[in-house]
Write a protein that holds these residues in place. Structure first.
Motif, PDB file in Angstrom:
ATOM      1  N   ALA A 117      -5.204  -1.892   0.452  1.00 20.11           N
ATOM      2  CA  ALA A 117      -5.556  -2.596  -0.971  1.00 20.11           C
ATOM      3  C   ALA A 117      -5.111  -1.460  -2.063  1.00 20.11           C
ATOM      4  O   ALA A 117      -4.638  -1.537  -2.927  1.00 20.11           O
ATOM      5  N   THR A 118      -6.053  -0.357  -1.590  1.00 24.38           N
ATOM      6  CA  THR A 118      -6.010   0.846  -2.531  1.00 24.38           C
ATOM      7  C   THR A 118      -4.445   1.351  -2.731  1.00 24.38           C
ATOM      8  O   THR A 118      -4.030   1.756  -3.837  1.00 24.38           O
ATOM      9  N   ALA A 119      -3.858   1.447  -1.619  1.00 23.79           N
ATOM     10  CA  ALA A 119      -2.309   1.973  -1.394  1.00 23.79           C
ATOM     11  C   ALA A 119      -1.575   0.807  -2.325  1.00 23.79           C
ATOM     12  O   ALA A 119      -0.671   1.308  -3.231  1.00 23.79           O
ATOM     13  N   LEU A 120      -1.804  -0.505  -2.294  1.00 24.19           N
ATOM     14  CA  LEU A 120      -0.936  -1.565  -3.146  1.00 24.19           C
ATOM     15  C   LEU A 120      -1.267  -1.351  -4.437  1.00 24.19           C
ATOM     16  O   LEU A 120      -0.521  -1.349  -5.346  1.00 24.19           O
ATOM     17  N   ARG A 259     -12.706  -4.438  -4.004  1.00 26.51           N
ATOM     18  CA  ARG A 259     -12.108  -5.207  -5.181  1.00 26.51           C
ATOM     19  C   ARG A 259     -12.666  -4.719  -6.699  1.00 26.51           C
ATOM     20  O   ARG A 259     -11.733  -4.704  -7.524  1.00 26.51           O
ATOM     21  N   HIS A 260     -13.917  -4.016  -6.801  1.00 23.51           N
ATOM     22  CA  HIS A 260     -14.436  -3.792  -8.058  1.00 23.51           C
ATOM     23  C   HIS A 260     -14.211  -2.301  -8.269  1.00 23.51           C
ATOM     24  O   HIS A 260     -14.972  -1.557  -9.407  1.00 23.51           O
ATOM     25  N   SER A 261     -13.657  -1.698  -7.505  1.00 23.06           N
ATOM     26  CA  SER A 261     -13.153   0.002  -7.596  1.00 23.06           C
ATOM     27  C   SER A 261     -12.333   0.102  -8.671  1.00 23.06           C
ATOM     28  O   SER A 261     -11.720  -0.740  -9.134  1.00 23.06           O
ATOM     29  N   LEU A 262     -12.423   1.518  -9.328  1.00 27.03           N
ATOM     30  CA  LEU A 262     -11.600   1.715 -10.641  1.00 27.03           C
ATOM     31  C   LEU A 262      -9.816   1.447 -10.338  1.00 27.03           C
ATOM     32  O   LEU A 262      -9.443   0.847 -11.076  1.00 27.03           O
ATOM     33  N   ALA A 267      -5.775  -2.684 -11.088  1.00 27.62           N
ATOM     34  CA  ALA A 267      -4.664  -3.309 -10.642  1.00 27.62           C
ATOM     35  C   ALA A 267      -4.486  -4.757 -10.750  1.00 27.62           C
ATOM     36  O   ALA A 267      -3.646  -5.352 -11.209  1.00 27.62           O
ATOM     37  N   PHE A 268      -5.574  -5.318 -10.390  1.00 29.52           N
ATOM     38  CA  PHE A 268      -5.947  -6.845 -10.884  1.00 29.52           C
ATOM     39  C   PHE A 268      -5.568  -6.965 -12.201  1.00 29.52           C
ATOM     40  O   PHE A 268      -5.062  -8.096 -12.563  1.00 29.52           O
ATOM     41  N   GLY A 304       3.234 -12.756  -5.502  1.00 32.06           N
ATOM     42  CA  GLY A 304       2.959 -12.164  -4.099  1.00 32.06           C
ATOM     43  C   GLY A 304       2.209 -11.129  -3.967  1.00 32.06           C
ATOM     44  O   GLY A 304       1.357 -10.970  -3.126  1.00 32.06           O
ATOM     45  N   VAL A 305       2.332 -10.165  -4.992  1.00 28.56           N
ATOM     46  CA  VAL A 305       1.512  -9.006  -4.715  1.00 28.56           C
ATOM     47  C   VAL A 305       0.035  -9.376  -5.263  1.00 28.56           C
ATOM     48  O   VAL A 305      -0.789  -8.894  -4.276  1.00 28.56           O
ATOM     49  N   VAL A 306      -0.151 -10.155  -6.226  1.00 29.94           N
ATOM     50  CA  VAL A 306      -1.469 -10.842  -6.354  1.00 29.94           C
ATOM     51  C   VAL A 306      -2.026 -11.227  -5.012  1.00 29.94           C
ATOM     52  O   VAL A 306      -3.383 -10.991  -4.720  1.00 29.94           O
ATOM     53  N   VAL A 307      -1.252 -12.310  -4.467  1.00 27.56           N
ATOM     54  CA  VAL A 307      -1.795 -12.970  -3.361  1.00 27.56           C
ATOM     55  C   VAL A 307      -2.312 -11.993  -2.270  1.00 27.56           C
ATOM     56  O   VAL A 307      -3.231 -12.006  -1.592  1.00 27.56           O
ATOM     57  N   LEU A 308      -1.311 -10.857  -1.805  1.00 30.91           N
ATOM     58  CA  LEU A 308      -1.571  -9.995  -0.995  1.00 30.91           C
ATOM     59  C   LEU A 308      -2.712  -8.911  -1.235  1.00 30.91           C
ATOM     60  O   LEU A 308      -3.646  -9.048  -0.362  1.00 30.91           O
ATOM     61  N   LEU A 309      -2.858  -8.666  -2.394  1.00 28.12           N
ATOM     62  CA  LEU A 309      -3.938  -7.829  -2.944  1.00 28.12           C
ATOM     63  C   LEU A 309      -5.217  -8.289  -2.600  1.00 28.12           C
ATOM     64  O   LEU A 309      -6.545  -8.322  -2.383  1.00 28.12           O
TER      65      LEU A 309
END
Length: 459
Positions: A117-120, A259-262, A267-268, A304-309
């Motif tokens: 998730a961090t890499a994405l 999910r709530h990291s900087l 990214a979200f 697609g990126v949103v769903v994957l993350l």
């Protein structure tokens, strides 16, 4: 239709399904505890979720159930390790549950999904950085020779909109009370103690508002922590339930919610901006069809990126919620942590009571007390919350289980969270907020309470 016992005065009302005396009545729903007749009479008018949202909710429920079983097994293994004197998996902190090891001061592991998730998320930010670099190059290289600077300027504008954001506390101070250590030393000493019990650090500031909620977030480039304290919730809690609330919020940092990291959180936010910009236009004109055709591919890519993350962080976020509940129980005791969960079930009713107070103040309903409608507001709210009977809490627990209720899909099902707290070994509180200390904290919040009470009654 909501049924109450008011319709059957003079005789004990019976359940029309099984004949058992019904529970509740008056201003609360009358229902049958034996067969659950009328347990959930509310008619909900909800829009049907789309395919992606249905999949997300189903996956969230499945993760919640899986984690409930996994963490329950880990708790039982931890208990056996403690009973036999074994060090267990996490080095043994005397907590009785190896899933709460962050409370011992260790940094939580991110895991493979968290790393992906961090890499994405870094890739998403990399796209923004690339747009910035290309925009600068087009402006500089094409200046005065072609239309390239126009395109470069557009890319710079997009990169600016998509940039990572750092919340500003100064903007909040313009509209809400903000307390710092010098303003409320007793409150901050309590926050530091609860944070230490969770294995993390305290906050730099406390923002006070009227919400029936609380949260810990970060602001500024240096990511200083701030506690958002909603009086609509805080004022309805017992002293120990307040410790549980703080323990839960600090537990999010102790257990590492990716999910709530900087990086991931921003990214979200960037992806949400992309989704808004690329949203389908009404197909009622040729131009609308053309725009939808041009944006179809990038829109699908962003979705697609949103769903994957989302999928990469969903399970970890739910796990963090369960462990934050454990941290709450560790700090305040099992009874207080479970009591907090029940209070959250009636938060909608508390919010409604605040609205009624505002309406009464504007329409001057309520007699002499309306001379100063803000006076005693929080005491009246606390009395309202305290008057909710146990049978109503039980009904709401059953409703939550029927609906698969959760705060949102990042939270596990509410009934499973409550069951995990009450089904295992009961914990005694590490921190006891006695009456004198609670009064000292309340005194430091008195000015903020008055300010927010006036804002509430003004509507």
């Amino acid at each position: 239709m909501t049924v109450t016992t008011d319709v059957a005065q003079g005789a004990e009302p019976q359940c029309p399904e099984c004949g058992t005396p019904v529970t509740g009545g008056g201003r609360y729903v009358a229902w049958c505890a034996a067969c659950e007749w009328n347990v959930d009479p509310e008619v909900r008018d909800e829009e049907s979720p789309g395919r992606i949202e249905r999949m997300r909710r189903g996956l969230a429920r499945r993760y919640g159930e899986q984690l409930f079983d996994e963490l329950g097994a880990a708790d039982r293994d931890g208990d056996r390790d403690r009973d036999t004197g074994s060090d267990g998996h996490d080095g043994g902190d005397g907590d009785g549950g190896r899933t709460d090891g962050a409370a011992a001061g260790r940094r939580p592991r991110r895991g493979a999904a968290g790393a992906l998730a961090t890499a994405l998320a870094l890739t998403v930010h990399g796209v923004t950085l690339a747009m910035l670099a290309v925009g600068v190059w087009l402006v500089v290289a094409g200046w005065g020779t072609s239309a390239l600077p126009v395109l470069g300027g557009f890319l710079l504008l997009v990169a600016f909109v998509l940039r990572p954001r750092f919340d500003s506390l100064a903007k909040v101070e313009d509209r809400l009370p903000v307390l710092r250590r010098d303003d409320a030393p007793k409150l901050f000493a309590l926050l530091d103690e609860v944070a230490a019990s969770a294995g993390t650090t305290g906050v730099r500031a406390v923002v006070i508002d009227a919400d029936t909620n609380a949260s810990v977030s970060a602001y500024g480039i240096r990511q200083h922590r701030v506690l958002h304290l909603g009086l609509g919730l805080w004022q309805t809690l017992s002293p120990q339930e307040r410790i549980a609330l703080l323990g839960h919020e600090f537990g999010h940092y102790a257990h590492g919610d990716t999910r709530h990291s900087l990086v991931v959180g921003n990214a979200f936010r960037s992806l949400s901006t992309w989704r808004y910009a690329l949203a389908s236009e009404p197909a009622d004109s040729l131009m609308g069809h053309f725009v939808n055709l041009v944006t179809a591919l990038p829109r699908l890519l962003v979705e697609g990126v949103v769903v994957l993350l989302d999928q990469l962080t969903l399970r970890g976020s739910q796990r963090a919620e369960y462990l934050a509940d454990s941290t709450a129980a560790r700090a305040a005791g099992t009874e207080a942590a479970a009591g907090l969960m029940d209070r959250l079930l009636v938060s909608d009713g508390v919010t409604g009571e605040l609205r009624r107070e505002a309406v009464a103040a504007r329409t001057r309903i309520g007699g002499a007390r309306r001379d100063d409608p803000a006076e005693g507001l929080w005491e009246r709210l606390a009395a309202h919350a305290a008057s909710v009977p146990e049978h109503e809490y039980e009904r709401l627990r059953r409703v939550a289980e029927r609906r698969g209720h959760s705060v949102d899909s990042t939270h596990p099902p509410t009934h499973l969270r409550h069951r995990r707290l009450t089904g295992g070994e009961r914990r005694e509180a590490l921190i006891v907020l006695d009456a004198p200390r609670a009064a000292e904290v309340d005194a430091e919040l008195a000015d903020a309470r008055r300010v927010i009470a006036r804002e509430v009654v003004r509507g």
